[in-house]
Design a protein around this motif. Structure first.
Motif, PDB file in Angstrom:
ATOM      1  N   GLY A 199      64.205   8.371  36.689  1.00  0.00           N
ATOM      2  CA  GLY A 199      63.226   7.567  35.954  1.00  0.00           C
ATOM      3  C   GLY A 199      63.798   6.443  35.115  1.00  0.00           C
ATOM      4  O   GLY A 199      63.224   6.090  34.085  1.00  0.00           O
ATOM      5  N   VAL A 200      64.894   5.858  35.579  1.00  0.00           N
ATOM      6  CA  VAL A 200      65.524   4.781  34.791  1.00  0.00           C
ATOM      7  C   VAL A 200      64.571   3.667  34.385  1.00  0.00           C
ATOM      8  O   VAL A 200      64.734   3.037  33.352  1.00  0.00           O
ATOM      9  CB  VAL A 200      66.708   4.096  35.524  1.00  0.00           C
ATOM     10  N   HIS A 201      63.594   3.382  35.254  1.00  0.00           N
ATOM     11  CA  HIS A 201      62.708   2.251  34.969  1.00  0.00           C
ATOM     12  C   HIS A 201      61.376   2.667  34.355  1.00  0.00           C
ATOM     13  O   HIS A 201      60.501   1.835  34.161  1.00  0.00           O
ATOM     14  CB  HIS A 201      62.418   1.471  36.251  1.00  0.00           C
TER      15      HIS A 201
ATOM     16  N   VAL B 110      54.258   4.803  30.671  1.00  0.00           N
ATOM     17  CA  VAL B 110      54.045   5.262  32.041  1.00  0.00           C
ATOM     18  C   VAL B 110      54.172   6.783  32.108  1.00  0.00           C
ATOM     19  O   VAL B 110      53.333   7.465  32.702  1.00  0.00           O
ATOM     20  CB  VAL B 110      55.035   4.595  33.019  1.00  0.00           C
ATOM     21  N   LEU B 111      55.218   7.288  31.488  1.00  0.00           N
ATOM     22  CA  LEU B 111      55.426   8.737  31.494  1.00  0.00           C
ATOM     23  C   LEU B 111      54.259   9.461  30.831  1.00  0.00           C
ATOM     24  O   LEU B 111      53.781  10.482  31.319  1.00  0.00           O
ATOM     25  CB  LEU B 111      56.733   9.078  30.762  1.00  0.00           C
TER      26      LEU B 111
ATOM     27  N   LYS C 262      64.545  14.207  30.049  1.00  0.00           N
ATOM     28  CA  LYS C 262      64.245  12.954  29.335  1.00  0.00           C
ATOM     29  C   LYS C 262      62.848  13.008  28.717  1.00  0.00           C
ATOM     30  O   LYS C 262      62.654  12.603  27.563  1.00  0.00           O
ATOM     31  CB  LYS C 262      64.339  11.804  30.350  1.00  0.00           C
ATOM     32  N   ILE C 263      61.900  13.512  29.465  1.00  0.00           N
ATOM     33  CA  ILE C 263      60.529  13.597  28.955  1.00  0.00           C
ATOM     34  C   ILE C 263      60.467  14.503  27.731  1.00  0.00           C
ATOM     35  O   ILE C 263      59.828  14.182  26.733  1.00  0.00           O
ATOM     36  CB  ILE C 263      59.586  14.123  30.051  1.00  0.00           C
TER      37      ILE C 263
ATOM     38  N   SER D  99      64.226  16.407  39.864  1.00  0.00           N
ATOM     39  CA  SER D  99      63.568  15.867  38.675  1.00  0.00           C
ATOM     40  C   SER D  99      64.081  16.480  37.373  1.00  0.00           C
ATOM     41  O   SER D  99      63.536  16.208  36.302  1.00  0.00           O
ATOM     42  CB  SER D  99      62.057  16.086  38.772  1.00  0.00           C
ATOM     43  N   GLY D 100      65.129  17.263  37.469  1.00  0.00           N
ATOM     44  CA  GLY D 100      65.641  17.940  36.283  1.00  0.00           C
ATOM     45  C   GLY D 100      65.962  16.975  35.147  1.00  0.00           C
ATOM     46  O   GLY D 100      65.524  17.154  34.007  1.00  0.00           O
TER      47      GLY D 100
END
Lengths: 201, 201, 201, 201
Positions: free
Chosen positions: B108-110, B115-116, A167-168, A161-162
């Motif tokens: 997490g491309v989609h 959602v995040l 991205k988050i 999940s890195g």
DNA sequence: GATGAATGAGGGTTCATTCAT
DNA sequence: CATGAATGAACCCTCATTCAT
């Protein structure tokens, strides 16, 4: 042949990041800079290319972990080494763990018997450690597979999940803790699990 | 309107079991027994159908867990309830967790920002529990996200791998323990984690 | 390689008669007797197939006309040769002129810069002739682009409307003159235009 | 009903700019801000909507031109008025001329007999003028349809290409003359044609 | 080993049209 | 008049795979 290796390496990366279905043979051929037909010459089919990669990966992981099991002197150290070995493999062979997550989600549609067998071999190493710990009274009685999932699930989620966490952090404020590690993760995981497993004494 | 629901329900199941790319709109339409064009009438695109499902699922999970947080009287109980709530949602909304695993593997491309954001909300609930535990001296200081992954990773792997484990049992001898649970899994998970987190004294 | 040519030739004819949108890739593949996917193998997309055809056509027209410009000894003869060359190309490469008419009607949505540039090159040849005529006092001063449109518009309409005129004759009585030509059309066009352009003297 | 008019107006503009096939009923309904089914209520089919627009346009053009023909006192003036009337209509009813160009390119696939008949009526007005001019010895003998195409072709190309010429000016340097008119275009066109048609003496 | 050309099946999507209300 | 829901056919394009060279 080095082209064969290039195909394997590209395909593995693509399968890991995008999944089996989202990865096209065209993409693989472009990434590896080889003619598409050559992939079929070497691997017969997409399915076969995929399972070749899987078997190779799981075998290598199995052998690496197995190799470190000589060092064990007691169950607690065994658990520590196992977790550490697993963790190291999940870093080195990150692609495989991404594939694994997808395969679990898909009920293992693409997993051959040989791959499953090798994976069971990896889990059996842990089983032995825990059973010996229970026998010696250092670990309480637990459902072994829960411990499996504790290790495999946590490490897989963490080490795959890195990018997502990165991205988050870009999208949201004040989430830097998602990337910065407090202490050694493998060590923490070990501590939590070994405490958790301890017999009540 | 019921056709819209049928589409959502079928699509969710298919996306969960096969993944985004392996699920065709044809399949969805056949499963929901509607004309393919109707899916586009209601959802505009495959991508949009997918993210509609995701947002709906994660919101419902968030609300369910949030709702149970009133019961908390101390951090240990909070942790127990959180794990149990999470576990129950992972049973009820198994499809979402399969999708989650794949999304993690795909960086997490989609996953839309919304959602995040909602998912972060779920994690924040746990964060509060742990921080309050640390404050009160019942939990030692840990990297919170390691605990996140301990819970999410373990539960996801465990509750999404049921079919795969069944398959393994059919293929290999003496592996029945992969299905039969010793004790309550959620309870065991809680015990292991809460022991693991305890402060040293 | 001959299949590539067959695709180009069929596509050109179809685009000309039916227009870009009314021409399906299925039709093209059937007409050229090739597999539909082969068109994509050679041309990547419908848009690209279309613009390949356009560029090829306009280039060939430009070169043909350019090649005849050596014969010029004075502006009047230059104009005659230009009109004749243009007329001949509009017969030989009728498809392009149909496409051109549609593109003008659509504000050139599909015209690439390269195509436009080449077309401007064709118009520049005429511009030179007229300017040299004005300089030598044989032509009066006119807006050059009006002369462009006189030639291009008239020839395009005339040489693309043959089928339509045939159709009208079938539907209505006493309209045979729509097909039968009185004298050489290119010659008449030249005479009208050159008279019209003459300086007042 | 005003909605009916909105549909007609939007459809006409869209058919003109994009062509029959590139214009979808969805687009028309969105542009006119009406429900798609309402278009079918009013016009039965896309084809019928299209031909309704065409017939309406060509009839209006015919009537406008016809109405100005009273002013004629001699063939030369007749030609001037005809060209001017035509030119004015091509400005006012630009959409129709774009459609016309496409229809010529498509051999008039969508043109009904009634539309063709009305268009022939417009051409007949010119025919009379020219024939009377030939009779009176002011015009030399010419193939009448060449004169038709001279007028229709030139005006259509000129007045439908405004946007395309604007685009070219943006893309290329030193092409401003494509937009700036030297003198009145309709007047120039008349002068060129009437000179060109003059009998030799 | 290695390649360019070729294919049938199926992908997501849009279309003109209809119908119940 | 007016609408939201629904459909079958067709659209452009991509797929895994094969074959001749």
């Amino acid at each position: 042949m080095e082209k064969r290796e290039a195909i394997l390496s590209c395909a593995k990366r693509l399968f890991a990041r995008k999944g089996y279905d989202a990865t096209s043979m065209d993409e693989v051929s472009k990434c590896a800079d080889v003619n598409k037909a050559l992939i079929y010459y070497h691997f017969k089919s997409k399915e076969n290319l995929y399972s070749t990669i899987l078997l190779h990966s799981i075998s290598s992981i199995h052998d690496s972990i197995k190799a470190r099991m000589d060092e064990i002197s007691n169950p607690e150290e065994g658990l520590k080494i196992y977790i550490d070995a697993f963790y190291m493999e999940a870093i080195k062979n990150n692609a495989f763990f991404r594939i694994l997550m997808r395969e679990v989600a898909s009920d293992g549609v693409h997993l051959s018997k040989k791959v499953l067998e090798t994976f069971l071999g990896v889990l059996d190493i842990l089983k032995e450690i825990i059973e010996s710990g229970v026998e010696k009274g250092v670990f309480g009685e637990r459902d072994t597979k829960v411990v499996h999932f504790l290790i495999v699930g946590t490490i897989s989620f963490y080490l795959c999940s890195g990018e997502l966490r990165k991205k988050i952090i870009n999208d949201f404020l004040d989430r830097e803790e998602l990337l910065k590690d407090i202490g050694d993760v493998s060590q923490q995981l070990y501590e939590i699990i070994v405490r958790g497993l301890k017999s009540d004494v």
